[in-house]
Design a protein around this motif. Structure first.
Motif, PDB file in Angstrom:
ATOM      1  N   ARG A 125     -60.702 -17.486 -18.805  1.00 19.32           N
ATOM      2  CA  ARG A 125     -60.705 -16.045 -19.061  1.00 19.32           C
ATOM      3  C   ARG A 125     -59.476 -15.392 -18.452  1.00 19.32           C
ATOM      4  O   ARG A 125     -58.850 -14.526 -19.078  1.00 19.32           O
ATOM      5  N   GLU A 126     -59.116 -15.787 -17.256  1.00 22.97           N
ATOM      6  CA  GLU A 126     -57.925 -15.216 -16.616  1.00 22.97           C
ATOM      7  C   GLU A 126     -56.666 -15.554 -17.415  1.00 22.97           C
ATOM      8  O   GLU A 126     -55.774 -14.704 -17.567  1.00 22.97           O
ATOM      9  N   LEU A 127     -56.584 -16.780 -17.946  1.00 21.19           N
ATOM     10  CA  LEU A 127     -55.421 -17.152 -18.744  1.00 21.19           C
ATOM     11  C   LEU A 127     -55.359 -16.362 -20.050  1.00 21.19           C
ATOM     12  O   LEU A 127     -54.272 -15.992 -20.509  1.00 21.19           O
ATOM     13  N   VAL A 128     -56.533 -16.107 -20.639  1.00 21.04           N
ATOM     14  CA  VAL A 128     -56.569 -15.305 -21.864  1.00 21.04           C
ATOM     15  C   VAL A 128     -56.068 -13.893 -21.575  1.00 21.04           C
ATOM     16  O   VAL A 128     -55.269 -13.335 -22.343  1.00 21.04           O
ATOM     17  N   VAL A 129     -56.515 -13.306 -20.480  1.00 15.38           N
ATOM     18  CA  VAL A 129     -56.069 -11.956 -20.115  1.00 15.38           C
ATOM     19  C   VAL A 129     -54.563 -11.950 -19.844  1.00 15.38           C
ATOM     20  O   VAL A 129     -53.836 -11.058 -20.300  1.00 15.38           O
ATOM     21  N   PHE A 146     -48.303 -10.712 -24.316  1.00 13.71           N
ATOM     22  CA  PHE A 146     -47.986 -10.352 -25.700  1.00 13.71           C
ATOM     23  C   PHE A 146     -47.825  -8.844 -25.866  1.00 13.71           C
ATOM     24  O   PHE A 146     -46.922  -8.380 -26.573  1.00 13.71           O
ATOM     25  N   VAL A 147     -48.694  -8.080 -25.236  1.00 17.40           N
ATOM     26  CA  VAL A 147     -48.609  -6.617 -25.345  1.00 17.40           C
ATOM     27  C   VAL A 147     -47.277  -6.121 -24.796  1.00 17.40           C
ATOM     28  O   VAL A 147     -46.577  -5.316 -25.430  1.00 17.40           O
ATOM     29  N   LEU A 174     -48.174 -20.155 -23.124  1.00 18.84           N
ATOM     30  CA  LEU A 174     -49.536 -20.195 -22.590  1.00 18.84           C
ATOM     31  C   LEU A 174     -50.569 -20.307 -23.706  1.00 18.84           C
ATOM     32  O   LEU A 174     -51.571 -21.012 -23.567  1.00 18.84           O
ATOM     33  N   LEU A 175     -50.311 -19.612 -24.818  1.00 18.87           N
ATOM     34  CA  LEU A 175     -51.251 -19.664 -25.932  1.00 18.87           C
ATOM     35  C   LEU A 175     -51.354 -21.074 -26.504  1.00 18.87           C
ATOM     36  O   LEU A 175     -52.430 -21.496 -26.932  1.00 18.87           O
ATOM     37  N   GLY A 176     -50.246 -21.798 -26.518  1.00 18.50           N
ATOM     38  CA  GLY A 176     -50.295 -23.179 -26.987  1.00 18.50           C
ATOM     39  C   GLY A 176     -51.275 -24.006 -26.182  1.00 18.50           C
ATOM     40  O   GLY A 176     -52.054 -24.793 -26.732  1.00 18.50           O
TER      41      GLY A 176
END
Length: 336
Positions: A150-154, A160-161, A192-194
């Motif tokens: 969850r922390e990595l997703v945030v 990206f923003v 990171l998304l990869g």
């Protein structure tokens, strides 16, 4: 991980198609049939570079990677430093030769400036972005190892923003140039998304991924035309940027689609060998694209709706053969 080899091949083919389509957008009348052909091919292939960055993230941020700082730097820098130096020199020389042939040789100072600014040739910016990114990988591994999903997703979402807002700000203020050692910061979210996509254990919805890809590609094409019609082509090209508000979700959708592609493209052995040559194809392909244009076989020498994919496939094939040959020469194989 067969799907990552497939992804490399698909991404390099998309890069070649993208570069074949450029002239259809910039060298034809806005809104014409030729222009729309170039626009659609360009829009539908914009995911190529983000997917390459995500592939690197999927591989280099894997928890299975256990290397000391020195080992990592020795391995990675040797992989990118020689290609960086060789192909920068090669394409600066190619630029000089073309200038001399036209009777307008570029000034040495101009060539030096192009090298120092991170773009000795239009496609080599990728290496200039990749080297600083690799410098931070050992530290990013520690972040990934100790952060929850969850922390990595945030973290990735915030990245990206900020990258998308920075792009919009630079466009509004006509700031196209930046200091190349910081280019990698904008691509960290893709890196990171990869990792997040590769490590995602949830089943992928092909219908949702296809919808995201096709919908965002069409929005990219339509947005480019709308902005170009109102504010000029230079502003319309914002939609093509790898960090535009349509290309980011498009690229994520394609990466999820590629993850479902578990059968090797050309048999297990051949797929791996072709995937291993994709960087070579990336580095070489502008040379063959320009040669074909020179002999009257370019993307605009017949209708680009057919010419762009045909020229792209020809350039891909020629570049793959050249990369294969270079890979079998003891000295030059280090440049790939």
């Amino acid at each position: 991980m067969i799907w990552l080899d497939n992804a490399r091949i698909a991404a390099i083919l998309a890069v070649v198609i993208l570069h074949s389509a450029v002239s259809g957008v910039v060298d034809t009348d806005l809104g014409s049939g030729y222009w729309w052909a170039g626009n659609l091919y360009s829009a539908f292939s914009r995911w190529c570079v983000p997917v390459f960055v995500m592939i690197s993230g999927a591989l280099l941020l894997s928890p299975a990677r256990q290397e000391s700082l020195g080992t990592f730097y020795r391995k990675r820098m040797s992989r990118v430093l020689w290609p960086f130096l060789f192909w920068s020199a090669f394409f600066l020389g190619w630029t000089l030769v073309k200038g001399i042939a036209k009777g307008k040789p570029p000034a040495p100072g101009l060539l030096a400036l192009r090298f120092a600014s991170g773009e000795p040739y239009y496609h080599l910016w990728f290496l200039y972005m990749l080297i600083p990114l690799y410098l931070f990988v050992p530290f990013l591994r520690k972040v990934v190892a100790h952060a929850s999903r969850r922390e990595l997703v945030v973290l990735t979402t915030m990245g990206f923003v900020l990258a998308a807002l920075a792009l919009i700000h630079s466009r509004l203020h006509a700031q196209s140039a930046s200091f190349f050692p910081v280019w990698f910061l904008s691509y960290l979210p893709y890196f990171l998304l990869g990792h997040l996509i590769a490590s995602d254990t949830r089943p992928v919805s092909p219908a949702l991924a296809w919808s995201g890809f096709i919908g965002c590609s069409l929005l990219t094409a339509a947005g480019c035309y709308a902005l170009a019609s109102r504010a000029g082509l230079a502003n319309g090209l914002y939609c093509y940027d790898y960090l535009s508000v349509t290309v980011i979700p498009m690229s994520a959708s394609v990466m999820y689609l590629l993850k479902t592609w578990q059968r090797p493209l050309a048999g297990p052995g051949a797929t791996g060998r072709i995937a291993g040559l994709t960087m070579g194809v990336y580095l070489i392909h502008p040379l063959f694209l320009e040669i074909l244009q020179r002999v009257g076989l370019g993307p605009l020498d017949f209708h680009p709706a057919a010419a762009i994919p045909l020229v792209g496939l020809a350039v891909f094939g020629l570049s793959l053969i050249a990369a294969y040959l270079l890979d079998h020469l003891p000295v030059l194989r280090r440049t790939l």
